[in-house]
Design a protein around this motif. Sequence first.
Motif, PDB file in Angstrom:
ATOM      1  N   UNK A 172      50.951  39.524  25.807  1.00 58.81           N
ATOM      2  CA  UNK A 172      51.782  39.113  27.224  1.00 58.81           C
ATOM      3  C   UNK A 172      51.046  39.707  28.455  1.00 58.81           C
ATOM      4  N   UNK A 173      51.482  40.940  28.327  1.00 62.18           N
ATOM      5  CA  UNK A 173      50.735  41.604  29.196  1.00 62.18           C
ATOM      6  C   UNK A 173      49.385  42.275  29.208  1.00 62.18           C
ATOM      7  N   UNK A 174      48.880  41.721  28.183  1.00 59.58           N
ATOM      8  CA  UNK A 174      47.468  41.892  28.077  1.00 59.58           C
ATOM      9  C   UNK A 174      47.006  41.056  28.975  1.00 59.58           C
ATOM     10  N   UNK A 175      46.554  39.971  29.315  1.00 53.85           N
ATOM     11  CA  UNK A 175      46.039  39.159  30.128  1.00 53.85           C
ATOM     12  C   UNK A 175      46.235  39.713  31.434  1.00 53.85           C
ATOM     13  N   UNK A 176      47.157  39.608  31.841  1.00 57.21           N
ATOM     14  CA  UNK A 176      48.430  39.936  33.610  1.00 57.21           C
ATOM     15  C   UNK A 176      47.614  41.635  33.153  1.00 57.21           C
ATOM     16  N   UNK A 177      47.419  43.223  32.379  1.00 62.16           N
ATOM     17  CA  UNK A 177      46.318  44.316  32.143  1.00 62.16           C
ATOM     18  C   UNK A 177      45.240  43.917  33.193  1.00 62.16           C
ATOM     19  N   UNK A 178      44.220  43.086  32.092  1.00 63.18           N
ATOM     20  CA  UNK A 178      43.055  42.786  32.807  1.00 63.18           C
ATOM     21  C   UNK A 178      42.339  41.792  34.068  1.00 63.18           C
ATOM     22  N   UNK A 179      43.836  41.080  33.914  1.00 60.62           N
ATOM     23  CA  UNK A 179      43.604  40.510  35.698  1.00 60.62           C
ATOM     24  C   UNK A 179      44.089  41.804  36.939  1.00 60.62           C
ATOM     25  N   UNK A 180      45.081  42.892  36.452  1.00 59.33           N
ATOM     26  CA  UNK A 180      45.360  43.776  37.591  1.00 59.33           C
ATOM     27  C   UNK A 180      43.433  44.765  37.047  1.00 59.33           C
ATOM     28  N   UNK A 181      43.039  44.683  36.080  1.00 60.19           N
ATOM     29  CA  UNK A 181      42.131  46.104  36.101  1.00 60.19           C
ATOM     30  C   UNK A 181      40.949  45.014  37.226  1.00 60.19           C
ATOM     31  N   UNK A 182      40.623  43.652  37.247  1.00 54.45           N
ATOM     32  CA  UNK A 182      39.921  43.007  37.376  1.00 54.45           C
ATOM     33  C   UNK A 182      40.638  43.036  39.268  1.00 54.45           C
ATOM     34  N   UNK A 183      41.112  42.901  39.948  1.00 52.04           N
ATOM     35  CA  UNK A 183      41.946  42.744  40.517  1.00 52.04           C
ATOM     36  C   UNK A 183      41.687  44.512  41.235  1.00 52.04           C
ATOM     37  N   UNK A 184      41.352  45.388  40.531  1.00 48.17           N
ATOM     38  CA  UNK A 184      41.932  47.150  40.913  1.00 48.17           C
ATOM     39  C   UNK A 184      39.763  46.872  41.711  1.00 48.17           C
ATOM     40  N   UNK A 185      39.060  46.634  40.829  1.00 48.12           N
ATOM     41  CA  UNK A 185      38.030  46.700  40.612  1.00 48.12           C
ATOM     42  C   UNK A 185      37.437  45.505  42.037  1.00 48.12           C
ATOM     43  N   UNK A 186      37.589  44.445  42.456  1.00 44.32           N
ATOM     44  CA  UNK A 186      37.878  43.887  43.519  1.00 44.32           C
ATOM     45  C   UNK A 186      37.933  44.773  44.836  1.00 44.32           C
ATOM     46  N   UNK A 187      38.691  45.154  44.768  1.00 41.80           N
ATOM     47  CA  UNK A 187      39.857  46.297  45.791  1.00 41.80           C
ATOM     48  C   UNK A 187      38.501  47.873  46.238  1.00 41.80           C
TER      49      UNK A 187
END
Length: 365
Positions: A172-187
């Motif tokens: 359940x947290x893996x997809x959130x982790x990938x989204x968080x990683x992409x968010x950090x890259x975007x930022x």
Amino acid sequence: MTTLTFLAARARQSAEHDVLTFAATAGQVLQFAEIDRVGRNETGELSGFQRPQIAGHIREIRDYLETETAILPNAIVVAFTRGVTVEDRDNGVARVSIDLADGPQGLVVDGQQRLTALSLSSRKDFQMFVSLMICRDEAELRRQFVLVNNTRPLPKSLIYELLPSVDGLPDRMQSRALAADLTARLNFSKASSLKGQIYQHTNPSGVIKDTAIQKVLMNSLSDGVMRQLVTEPNGTRKCFELISEFFKAVQAVFPQDWWGHKPNTSRLVHGAGIQAMGFVMETLATLDNARTWSEFAKGLAALDGRTAWTSGSWDFGNGDVRHWKAINVTSGDVALLTKHVEGIVRRDLRARRANAAAAVDALPA
């Protein structure tokens, strides 16, 4: 067996309470303590104090505990008002004897999910730390429960920001982790159209909520264009480029509603607007095969002059007219705004295709 005995470390804390720590298995803990869940009787009187079990959370902990490298460094807290005898030894060590004759006399004050998960695990010899408090009466026990559980939890956004650096997460947290990683890259990537614009604990000057961007990403990764894209070679980079190009187009089409604004001055950089535009990205990427900012901008042009991001009113049809600021981050408002903007874009796509087909038909044979 009518008594369980443990060697415990005794802490010098409050003069009014004994606080000790020892190791025990879940089976042993459940012999001397129970989880008193909150509820009300027929007259509405409150009883118990523990929150209901959270099945998903317990399942995740149990699955983790089945691994060979699992640890539980945080102690559960058990409080007693009777049934415990403490005998001091040297150097802060004490002998703790717990009477089992009348059943469990202790109540779990903190750690109920961990205890339940461990009790369901196959690792019956796995020991957890137990912090034991002795309270003078039931009222004092309840007070300690409130105080122990009233500490401020870690902010969700901080937890999410840390996820990409954590291995062995539940599914359940893996997809959130990938989204968080992409968010950090975007930022933080120089190549990102959103560089420095997303609020995170490591970027408190950002104006767009990181959780709003993550919802866009998680939706796309689970049910949208990124679901397939991420499986391709350099898939994560392609997902990054897709959303970066889309928001570059948003900024180009709506510069007056984007730049210099905060969520309270523009619904375009507000959580509701970000999520709704995420669905527009899905529509253009899927139905129009948009990938570059100019391709996205062509589809977004249909919204120009038909939005109320910073002023005016939204006309959602059927007499539903709302002040531009009357759109909030609720599931209902996000769905309503999404239907409105996505509907405009879809109708424009159909019109463009019909015009293109008509132009082809008009060509001489």
